[in-house]
Design a protein around this motif. Structure first.
Motif: not given
Length: 407
Positions: A311-340
């Motif tokens: 998992l990587g976020t590219d945080s520092g990109s517009p609208g992608v905040l450090h730290g917060e974007s990690v669990f946002e990315e994790m939520k997207l993995y769930g949408k892609a079918g990954y279990s918790l």
């Protein structure tokens, strides 16, 4: 194995996700001595001696600290155009305080290891050399990235002139870090959906670089989008593909064949779509949203094929905040079918393996007793990671972490 003695502490957890991809364990006991896990077993009161020190976390889920395998510490993720422009041209003296602030944001969200994606002035390396961090975060940085002169990459690295090879530059540079960053394509177009830019380097140039880097125990991370730039990087022997938008199923299969790790940074395009829509750039927002959906579909395919994903976020990109974007990315993995537990594995063990952190990523015997405490059951994750109950370092609550701090 360490002996259990009077200095041993006992930690009861309601649920444990160990980072290995195994199912969550319910009601477990961690036995800790001098900051290290002695053993993990089902909780039973009789295990604890009468004078034993018990920390009761039976109301919470514990899991390994998170790892962001791709971010930019010298950039803030701000959407204010003037602030972003200033950060992109600022020198290290101005950027070092930003780096410190970003590390605090990462720590507050339970991220204790990061891999930087490069900056044009080696400011992250300067920050590390000066020992400026107050936080127990392992920082890995390639310094400046390599890109072909006249192509994308000037904001994060140094240009390789036509006729020069990146391998030759590596020899002259005397690179001391454990990573190299190479840019082998452009950015995703926000005007033409699916547009693929040509590779910046030939396959032979990349292969020579990878072979030389590996001989020096240096890993190679490659920014690449599109079928051909990604294919060349994989077949050249790179260690990870960064982003990989529009690379296609064949390249996912090649990753499995070559043992290459993928860092998809899905949240970046989702954030771009939201920012552009807010700014009134409706056509750009629509293309960014399609880019995001395409990447989400590739992530679904990667799971089915068996690609190793960190998992990587590219945080520092517009609208992608450090730290917060990690669990946002994790939520997207769930949408892609990954279990918790699969998602947590990508954000912990897989990242630790990619970064070469043998002592991080999995909560197990002889590992450091560093873990996150999220109130509630695993069913409430990853949402609860946005406001952790606590962060334990060496088996004790960290003095640096304050729940719901006053701003």
């Amino acid at each position: 194995m360490k002996q259990v003695d009077d200095s041993t502490s006992y930690i009861r957890a309601g649920w444990l996700i160990d980072g290995s991809g195994k199912a969550a364990q319910k009601d477990v006991l961690l036995v800790v001595n001098t900051g290290q896990i002695v053993f993990i077993k089902p909780y039973a009161p009789e295990i604890i001696p009468a004078n034993g020190q018990l920390t009761d976390l039976s109301f919470a889920t514990i899991l390994p600290p998170l790892i962001d395998s791709h971010l930019h510490l010298s950039m803030s993720g701000a959407v204010d155009a003037a602030l972003r422009e200033n950060q992109l041209v600022a020198g290290c003296e101005e950027l070092l305080p930003y780096i410190h602030r970003h590390l605090k944001q990462l720590f507050d969200h339970g991220v204790l290891a990061v891999r930087d994606g490069g900056d044009r002035h080696d400011c992250v390396l300067e920050f590390m050399a000066k020992g400026m961090s107050n936080y127990p975060i392992a920082i890995h940085s390639p310094g400046r990235a390599y890109h072909r002169a006249g192509r994308y990459g000037g904001l994060i690295g140094r240009a390789v002139a036509e006729g020069d090879s990146p391998a030759e530059l590596l020899m002259r540079r005397n690179h001391q870090q454990d990573y190299l960053k190479v840019v082998n394509s452009g950015l995703n177009s926000l005007k033409e959906y699916g547009h693929e830019t040509p590779p910046q380097f030939s396959k032979d140039e990349l292969k020579n670089l990878c072979e030389l880097a590996h001989s020096k125990q240096i890993k190679v991370m490659v920014h690449a989008n599109g079928r051909v730039p990604v294919q060349q990087a994989i077949e050249a022997g790179c260690d990870s593909i960064e982003h990989g938008f529009f690379m296609g199923r064949k390249n996912l299969e090649r990753m499995v064949e070559y043992g290459c790790t993928w860092v998809p940074t899905v949240v970046t395009m989702k954030a771009y779509a939201e920012v552009l829509e807010f700014e009134g750039n409706i056509s750009g927002a629509a293309i960014a949203a399609r880019n995001y959906e395409s990447q989400l579909e590739q992530l679904r395919q990667a799971k089915k094929i068996g690609v190793k994903v960190a998992l990587g976020t590219d945080s520092g990109s517009p609208g992608v905040l450090h730290g917060e974007s990690v669990f946002e990315e994790m939520k997207l993995y769930g949408k892609a079918g990954y279990s918790l537990v699969e998602t947590v594995q990508c954000a912990t063990a897989n990242g630790a393996e990619l970064l070469g952190l043998a002592d991080k990523g999995i909560l197990q015997t002889q590992a450091a007793a560093n873990f996150l405490v999220a109130r509630g059951t695993p069913a409430q994750l990853p949402r609860k990671l946005s406001y952790l109950e606590n962060i334990f370092i060496a088996g004790k609550p960290s003095a640096l972490y304050r729940k719901n701090p006053v701003k």
